[in-house]
Write an enzyme that holds these catalytic residues in place. Structure first.
Site, PDB file in Angstrom:
ATOM      1  N   ASP A   1      -5.888  -2.645   6.584  1.00  0.00           N
ATOM      2  CA  ASP A   1      -5.805  -3.681   7.619  1.00  0.00           C
ATOM      3  C   ASP A   1      -4.525  -4.480   7.444  1.00  0.00           C
ATOM      4  O   ASP A   1      -4.037  -4.669   6.338  1.00  0.00           O
ATOM      5  CB  ASP A   1      -7.014  -4.619   7.548  1.00  0.00           C
ATOM      6  CG  ASP A   1      -7.104  -5.349   6.218  1.00  0.00           C
ATOM      7  OD1 ASP A   1      -6.662  -6.505   6.125  1.00  0.00           O
ATOM      8  OD2 ASP A   1      -7.631  -4.760   5.250  1.00  0.00           O
TER       9      ASP A   1
ATOM     10  N   VAL B   1       0.825  -1.207   0.000  1.00  0.00           N
ATOM     11  CA  VAL B   1       0.000   0.000   0.000  1.00  0.00           C
ATOM     12  C   VAL B   1       0.855   1.251   0.000  1.00  0.00           C
ATOM     13  O   VAL B   1       0.477   2.275  -0.599  1.00  0.00           O
ATOM     14  CB  VAL B   1      -1.000  -0.002   1.178  1.00  0.00           C
ATOM     15  CG1 VAL B   1      -0.320   0.257   2.520  1.00  0.00           C
ATOM     16  CG2 VAL B   1      -2.093   1.042   0.943  1.00  0.00           C
TER      17      VAL B   1
ATOM     18  N   GLY C   1      -5.122  -6.684   0.814  1.00  0.00           N
ATOM     19  CA  GLY C   1      -5.530  -5.904   1.981  1.00  0.00           C
ATOM     20  C   GLY C   1      -4.683  -4.656   2.098  1.00  0.00           C
ATOM     21  O   GLY C   1      -4.208  -4.113   1.091  1.00  0.00           O
ATOM     22  N   GLU C   2      -4.513  -4.162   3.321  1.00  0.00           N
ATOM     23  CA  GLU C   2      -3.699  -2.984   3.627  1.00  0.00           C
ATOM     24  C   GLU C   2      -4.325  -1.670   3.158  1.00  0.00           C
ATOM     25  O   GLU C   2      -3.776  -0.603   3.412  1.00  0.00           O
ATOM     26  CB  GLU C   2      -2.286  -3.087   3.010  1.00  0.00           C
ATOM     27  CG  GLU C   2      -1.502  -4.305   3.398  1.00  0.00           C
ATOM     28  CD  GLU C   2      -0.136  -4.364   2.721  1.00  0.00           C
ATOM     29  OE1 GLU C   2       0.218  -3.394   2.006  1.00  0.00           O
ATOM     30  OE2 GLU C   2       0.566  -5.363   2.891  1.00  0.00           O
ATOM     31  N   GLY C   3      -5.440  -1.717   2.428  1.00  0.00           N
ATOM     32  CA  GLY C   3      -5.977  -0.533   1.761  1.00  0.00           C
ATOM     33  C   GLY C   3      -5.508  -0.439   0.326  1.00  0.00           C
ATOM     34  O   GLY C   3      -5.815   0.523  -0.383  1.00  0.00           O
TER      35      GLY C   3
END
Length: 341
Positions: free
Chosen positions: A170, A92, A312-314
């Protein structure tokens, strides 16, 4: 917890945007979803055209889960990844730089002291890890509300610093299992239908995840009727913090771009806590995890992108920022049919 004062998006601006979009130098509706997004941004800002998106911000909520043994990766990865975020080398981080988005990481429940990271990263830590949800509650009494408030404070901090678009990220081994359990319990969907392969487990690994989610939902029983009890029984401090982040973004009247499966599950619970908040949310992308599809259907949201992402992670949501900017550009910069010579 009292109710939330959530503003309504501007209906008059939305109507004016639709009128202008129909008058642009193109066939009516020819730019499809971009037109829908342009009108949505106008309603959110109360302006036609809406202002540029100049300070998008990602906040990654990091924490471990008691079900991490079901993952293809050990939980120690979570603490290591917090350090990777801080040096700007995560997925991200790289993708966010391409669109001019800032990234912040918060240790909400990492199963590590992380004593070597800056204190502000650990300022809202609720606990280390969480309970294994098929056998015990994820959180102790009161921790879900504390984590929810931490998420609200994180949103306030970003908005106070000028953020005009919020993205929840996340990081936590085991988070797809927790997300599946939250969605299964909140929406009454069988475990078999919401559990995916997560970080890439094989079919035997997926079967173990299904069994854990089924057992967890059965164990929680009536607790699922209250959103904070649901977070306590089957969620995590990170899920509760994400829910608070989503709600507070709406309270502040700032658009929130959901990422993948974890933020989708948190959004389902957040919508139970503050139903009007969902009017300020968009879905950035379609995750490969099945529980996200159920979550977005319940929320009435259609993903902007479908790139087969599952990091994930945005990371998926930040990829939708250029599309939002394009939507704004058409309503701001295209000519009008009435002006044609």
């Amino acid at each position: 917890m009292t109710g939330f004062d959530i503003p309504a998006p501007d209906a008059a601006a939305h109507a004016a945007a639709l009128e202008r979009l129909d008058a642009l130098v193109k066939p009516v509706g020819a730019l499809g979803r971009l037109e829908e997004l342009a009108a949505w941004l106008c309603a959110a800002s109360g302006q036609v055209p809406p202002p540029p998106i100049e300070r998008p911000r990602v906040v990654v909520f990091a924490g471990d889960h008691g079900v991490s043994r079901l993952s293809a990766y050990p939980r120690e990865v979570t603490a290591a990844m917090v350090r990777v975020f801080l040096v700007g080398k995560s997925g991200v981080n790289v993708l966010a730089r391409e669109v001019g988005a800032g990234v912040r990481v918060l240790d909400i429940a990492v199963d590590d002291d992380l004593s070597d990271v800056p204190p502000e990263v650990r300022a809202w830590k609720i606990r280390r890890g969480s309970g294994s949800i098929e056998a015990e509650d994820a959180l102790a009494p009161g921790e879900a509300r504390r984590a929810f408030e931490a998420g609200r404070h994180a949103a306030d901090a970003e908005v106070d610093d000028g953020a005009d678009l919020l993205i929840p990220g996340d990081m936590g081994i085991g988070n797809t299992t927790v997300a599946a359990a939250l969605v299964a319990a909140a929406l009454g969907v069988p475990a078999e239908e919401v559990v995916g392969t997560g970080t890439g487990v094989d079919e035997a690994g997926r079967a173990r995840k299904v069994a854990v989610v089924r057992a967890a939902v059965e164990r929680a029983g009536a607790q699922v009727s209250d959103p904070f009890e649901l977070l306590t029984a089957l969620g995590s401090a990170c899920a509760a913090a994400t829910a608070g982040f989503l709600v507070q973004g709406a309270v502040r009247g700032v658009p929130v771009l959901l990422d993948g499966v974890f933020s989708g599950a948190a959004a389902v619970v957040a919508a139970e806590i503050a139903p009007e908040a969902s009017r300020w949310w968009l879905a950035g992308h379609r995750s490969t995890e099945p529980s996200q599809a159920f979550a977005l259907k319940a929320l009435g949201l259609t993903p902007i992108l479908d790139l087969g992402l599952r990091l994930g992670e945005g990371s998926g949501a930040v990829q939708a920022i250029p599309t939002l900017r394009a939507a704004r550009a058409i309503i701001a910069d295209m000519g009008l049919l009435a002006d044609l010579a």
